[in-house]
Write a protein that holds these residues in place. Structure first.
Motif, short mmCIF file in Angstrom:
data_model
loop_
_atom_site.label_atom_id
_atom_site.label_comp_id
_atom_site.label_asym_id
_atom_site.label_seq_id
_atom_site.Cartn_x
_atom_site.Cartn_y
_atom_site.Cartn_z
N PRO A 45 0.86 -1.06 -0.03
CA PRO A 45 0.01 -0.04 0.02
C PRO A 45 0.83 1.35 0.03
O PRO A 45 0.37 2.35 -0.14
N ARG A 46 2.04 1.10 0.32
CA ARG A 46 3.02 2.41 0.29
C ARG A 46 3.37 2.66 -1.16
O ARG A 46 3.93 3.83 -1.28
N LEU A 47 3.31 1.65 -2.05
CA LEU A 47 3.66 1.98 -3.31
C LEU A 47 2.63 2.12 -4.26
O LEU A 47 2.21 1.58 -5.28
N THR A 48 2.09 3.58 -4.19
CA THR A 48 0.54 3.65 -4.85
C THR A 48 1.11 4.26 -6.30
O THR A 48 0.22 3.77 -7.13
N THR A 49 2.25 4.68 -6.46
CA THR A 49 2.46 5.06 -7.94
C THR A 49 2.59 3.84 -8.89
O THR A 49 2.31 4.01 -9.89
N ALA A 50 3.06 2.86 -8.15
CA ALA A 50 3.42 1.42 -8.88
C ALA A 50 2.12 1.14 -9.62
O ALA A 50 1.84 0.52 -10.51
N ASP A 51 0.77 1.37 -8.97
CA ASP A 51 -0.53 0.91 -9.28
C ASP A 51 -0.91 1.63 -10.85
O ASP A 51 -1.73 0.70 -11.50
N ARG A 52 -0.28 2.55 -11.17
CA ARG A 52 -0.53 3.34 -12.18
C ARG A 52 0.28 2.96 -13.69
O ARG A 52 -0.24 3.09 -14.62
N LEU A 53 1.09 1.98 -13.01
CA LEU A 53 1.97 1.62 -14.28
C LEU A 53 1.80 0.01 -14.77
O LEU A 53 1.43 -0.74 -13.80
#
Length: 397
Positions: A45-53
């Motif tokens: 949950p700390r890596l929210t930017t990765a969800d957009r990739l």
């Protein structure tokens, strides 16, 4: 690290041989390691930017970095090679461009450390002197990951500082550009107000023309500023999808043919070679083509403008815009894609100087290239080559 590691008075471990065996072990599992790491990153949950990739963009240089690590292990050398350092640097730069925060970059590498240590534990499990083997393997992995983290974070910080500096400079230039156009518009409005009570039709018509031109200039500047904000945004990520380039070409022709004909120009379009469906960001492609065509129409006093889509190879396709306009000198061609650069600042066909800089940024976003052939008073040819498939895709939707 010593070549021979002594466990006790009777037992030793050949460190070079062990590291080579670890390299072979990891080489067989590289795909699994990357997939496991991607899954952990996606779930964190700390890596929210990765969800957009997409998965392809998320993997970035990780497979190459693992390959570098394996090469180091197999070579018997303890020093990290230049290739690994360079891939780590590129990873930090890429993550900055994708909108990662500093904390996300660190947590991402922490996740890689966890996955590698899990595999190292499996490598050591059941071997003689298991604890010593595990310790030696962890030390090798830790040294490599520390180097990766330092290089990536250092480059990330450099990109951040450079962006802040350029952003400050850009703000000043933007203020000057917008202020100039706004002043022209306000001057025209002021003069028009003074002529409201005039009975001179010729003066009123002249002022109406000035108002129209200055409003047009201001609209162009504002449109360019909106596009520029996307280029400067670190969260500007391409959103690829399948689309029909033939249909897009028809839409572009319908939009620009009337403008060209109103300026006394001939506008044509065509498709050369086999294209089929393209998997990339159609909106960005349209922005590239529209900017190039608009520029061509603006700087072509007489003659024609031609827009063409080409099938270059099985992997690439191209957007080509040709005109018979003013052309660009050799000296200007070296700077034409620079921010705020205008070939002829004194020209009445002035603009914001941002159009081709925006095009260049969009081309970079789509992993393409742009080239220019031009000769003064004979016209220009802009050629943008893009991949048919941006990133990774499994099925045709």
């Amino acid at each position: 690290m010593p070549t021979i590691l002594r466990i006790n008075s009777m037992e030793t471990i050949d460190a070079v041989q062990l590291r080579s065996q670890l390299g072979d072990f990891l080489a067989e599992r590289t795909g699994d390691i990357v997939r496991s790491w991607v899954n952990q990153v996606k779930k964190d949950p700390r890596l929210t930017t990765a969800d957009r990739l997409s998965e392809h963009l998320l993997e970035d240089h990780i497979p190459l970095l693992l390959e570098d690590f394996i090469i180091v292990l197999r070579s018997g050398e303890e020093e990290i090679e230049m290739g690994a350092r360079w891939n780590a640097v590129k990873h930090g730069a890429e993550r900055w461009g994708q909108g990662y925060s500093y904390k996300e970059l660190v947590w991402e590498i922490y996740r890689l450390r966890r996955v590698l240590f899990e595999n190292v534990m499996e490598f050591a499990c059941g071997r003689p002197n298991e604890l010593a083997v595990f310790s030696l393997a962890c030390s090798s992995a830790d040294s490599f990951l520390n180097e990766l983290e330092c290089r990536s974070v250092e480059k990330y910080a450099e990109e951040s500082e450079a962006t802040v500096r350029l952003s400050n400079e850009a703000r000043l230039r933007l203020i000057r550009t917008v202020s100039h156009e706004l002043r022209n518009l306000l001057n025209s409005v002021g003069l028009a107000s003074a002529l409201l009570s005039s009975d001179d039709p010729e003066s009123i018509e002249l002022m109406r023309g000035n108002l129209d031109r200055n409003c047009g200039h201001m609209k162009q500047v504002l449109d360019d500023l909106l596009d520029l904000s996307l280029i400067f945004s670190r969260q500007n990520v391409a959103k690829p999808a399948w689309f029909d380039p033939g249909l897009l070409l028809k839409l572009l022709e319908a939009a620009h043919r009337p403008v060209a004909e109103a300026n006394g120009l001939i506008f044509t379009s065509s498709i050369k070679g086999e294209l089929g469906s393209i998997y990339t960001d159609e909106l960005r492609v349209r922005q590239i083509a529209e900017n190039l065509v608009s520029n061509a129409i603006k700087y072509t006093p007489t003659g024609e403008v031609h827009l063409r889509f080409e099938g270059v190879s099985t992997n690439d396709w191209a957007i080509v815009v040709e005109d018979t306009g003013l052309g660009i000198s050799e000296g200007d061609r070296q700077h034409i894609f620079s921010e705020y650069y205008q070939v002829s600042p004194a020209s009445p066909l002035r603009g914001s100087g941002l159009g081709l800089f925006i095009v260049s940024g969009l081309v970079d976003l789509l992993k393409g290239s742009i080239s220019l052939e031009s000769e003064p008073n004979r016209g220009s040819v802009f050629r943008v080559v893009l991949p048919r498939i941006h990133g990774s895709v499994e099925v045709l939707a």
